[in-house]
Design an enzyme around this catalytic site. Sequence first.
Site, PDB file in Angstrom:
ATOM      1  N   LEU A   1       0.812  -1.229   0.000  1.00 53.05           N
ATOM      2  CA  LEU A   1       0.000   0.000   0.000  1.00 53.05           C
ATOM      3  C   LEU A   1       0.847   1.282   0.000  1.00 53.05           C
ATOM      4  CD1 LEU A   1      -3.136  -0.886   2.144  1.00 53.05           C
ATOM      5  CD2 LEU A   1      -2.820  -0.983  -0.347  1.00 53.05           C
ATOM      6  N   ASP A   2       2.137   1.185   0.241  1.00 53.67           N
ATOM      7  CA  ASP A   2       2.994   2.341  -0.029  1.00 53.67           C
ATOM      8  C   ASP A   2       3.020   2.619  -1.533  1.00 53.67           C
ATOM      9  OD1 ASP A   2       3.584   2.524   2.637  1.00 53.67           O
ATOM     10  OD2 ASP A   2       5.759   2.421   2.392  1.00 53.67           O
ATOM     11  N   HIS A   3       3.113   1.561  -2.296  1.00 52.27           N
ATOM     12  CA  HIS A   3       3.060   1.734  -3.755  1.00 52.27           C
ATOM     13  C   HIS A   3       1.699   2.293  -4.172  1.00 52.27           C
ATOM     14  CE1 HIS A   3       6.829  -0.193  -4.881  1.00 52.27           C
ATOM     15  NE2 HIS A   3       6.556  -1.193  -4.080  1.00 52.27           N
TER      16      HIS A   3
END
Lengths: 363, 424
Positions: B189-191
């Site tokens: 979820l950083d991406h």
Amino acid sequence: MNALEDLDVLELVDATGEYCGRLLAGVGMDVVKVEPPSGAPSRHEPPFGPDGTSLRFLADNVGKRSRVAVVDDDVRAACADADVLVHTLRPRDAKARGLDFATLTKLNPRLVVCAITPFGQSGPWCDYEADDLVLMALGGSMAACGYGLDDPPLAADGDQAWRTASTYAAIAILAALLCDAGGQLIDVSAHECSASMTEWHVMTYLCTGQPMARFSHPVIETADGRRVAALTPDFLGAHVFQRLREMLIAEGVAGPLADPDFDDSAYRAAHYGEVHRAIKRLAAAHTGDELWRLGQSAGLPWGVIRSPEEVLEDRHLRSRGHWAEFDGLPYPQAPYVASASPFTFAGPPPRLGPSGGDEGDQA
Amino acid sequence: MALDGVRVLDFTRLGFGSQATLILGCLGAEVIKIESTKHPDGVRIIPPLVPVDGAKGEGFGGGSLAAAEQLGSFNRGGTYFKYNTGGKRSITVDARTPEGHDVLEQLVARSDVVTESFAAGTMDRWGLGYERLRAIKPDIVYVSMCGFGHTGPDAACVTMGPTAQALTGHTAMVGLPGRPPAGWSFSYLDHVGGYLGAFAVLHALHHRRATGEGQHMDVSQLEPATALLGPALLDFAVNGRRYQPAGNRRGGAPQGAYRAAGEDKWVVISCATDEQWQGFVKAIGSPAWTDSTRFESLDSRVAHVGELDELVEEWTSTRDRYEVMDLLQSHGVPSGAVQDAADRLERDPQLAARGHFTRLRSSEVGELPLEGVPFHMSVTPPHAGGVIRRGPPDLGEDTYDVLREALGMTDRDIAELRDAGALA
């Protein structure tokens, strides 16, 4: 005024590429789904509701319109007036059907064509077959996920490789339309998209000579049997540790952590097991929902592990107006809160549209 | 390039926000990354370190300012920083000095976009919140990216990737039936948050072009994740069915990861249709067991999947994973080797043919293979090194050039700022 409402998008996609048009519909573009008379493939994919409606179709087609194209001449005619065509045709099929970029750009030089395919338009694997599982394997995320070496590598569910490809496709389309460079071909390989979502894995391998092993982040079980991702990385710093310690003391479970020796970072690092033991004591006295909020109250990035459907109840998302409701069903809507041009869906997923000139309205 | 002429003043750090501005830079925007020597981007200095002398790095751990000072370098952290900063320029400004603050305001006046990934309220405390930015540049596009966003009852909560993945149901979507979730081992979820951050910038630039109006895009790490759950939410809302993890099963058989020859080598095979099963049978030489009535239809294969998996793995386990993949693919069967980072860099002919990795120089550590953005555009091709065609920047290496080019400063202006400590 909506800056993007005059942009006409056609999508000729199977289930693998529908998420792209969902994003484009949210920013206000007029996304028309071109379907065969039998309906798009995703209309026939599970899970289904009691009336036979595909929920998979509903989830990824909200905000779009539909029209039926009986023959590919109908598709080409529509392309002549459109700004964007998103498709999921393999290169050989696009060419065989006269829907390849070389043909379409002659019909409409300003048409942006975005092809979302497993391996892109070129390369030795260009004609290979892939589903999301294969893409997660080849891309690298699967090799890093699982319980450990005794169990197999695991792929995340929910078509994450396809969705990443669709997201990049939507980004590329917005960029192409912004620069006024006219028509062009955007070539999205889901394999490449999947390969570029593994954070620091490539760099770690270059630095250490060792690829990342697959592992599972430790979690803590709470009194009610829930599990909490209770991250307590020491690199968050002394001030975060201090807040954690104060909270543990207030909760009566600090044990040796109350000792001033733990002010010293080297001592703390050498006795970090005491931190984990104290958090276990804390977890034994609280529910999952209590525990993650206790951690957050101390500035720690804790979160309870929820099943997907539990997200529907999240108070924070509700307060930010995240959900759209059509026909009594909840649809995730804005991926961000915009102060001037909100991301919204104009209507529910479309019924199968009419053939010929007029696009159908939303159901 | 598609975003030629767009200037992004980039305060983002770590993973989530930096992914967003990586995409913008690869599309041609001029991305000016703001740091200071007192507060560099944390991932600049986290081990493992990029080897500079042929030696391998030191593995995970630590990563402190003191460690970087001891090492004498801010530029060797080989982690997310290197993935995320190709094509960006780096300047150091100490925003707490009046002169430094003034430099930042001058840069805002000459930028199209301001991005940041601090906790809600941080930019306000610096005197650079949206109201101030807008007073300086009325049509500025301001995109904040933080865990829970800037509004709502839990806006004070913080996230890392695994936090957001737990809370949004993504952790639960990786796991075997009857076992606790395995989850993602990295911050997917950083991406994703970064992708939507870039998307939000482009959305806002379209809006600005049509209306002349800037805006604040408030991106959280939670909202971009929910639509990725696919039909699971509607399956609950309509059928009352709660999500159940299914490992690598997607309704087909054989389907999953099977052991191949070699230590911990695996190959995925995914037969979802009768045609694919028939292709599989033919590819492996139609052994007698494939004739069994237990495997004659998809339903019966699914019903006997445990037995089927054992027989399939007996066949795969003595074979090279790429040979299995190529053989099955030649019979129309979806199959792929389970590849790690070494495989992608050194063994994947498709990524090589597509130019997936671009080798670019970083001033201190030399050439690195960078991924940039994974799509191709025929007229405005993106590039992993952005307009400057360069790898991740050393800390502050562009301060002089940016102040001259963007602000028209003279050598003397810049020397005065340095003397005042504004460029530390």
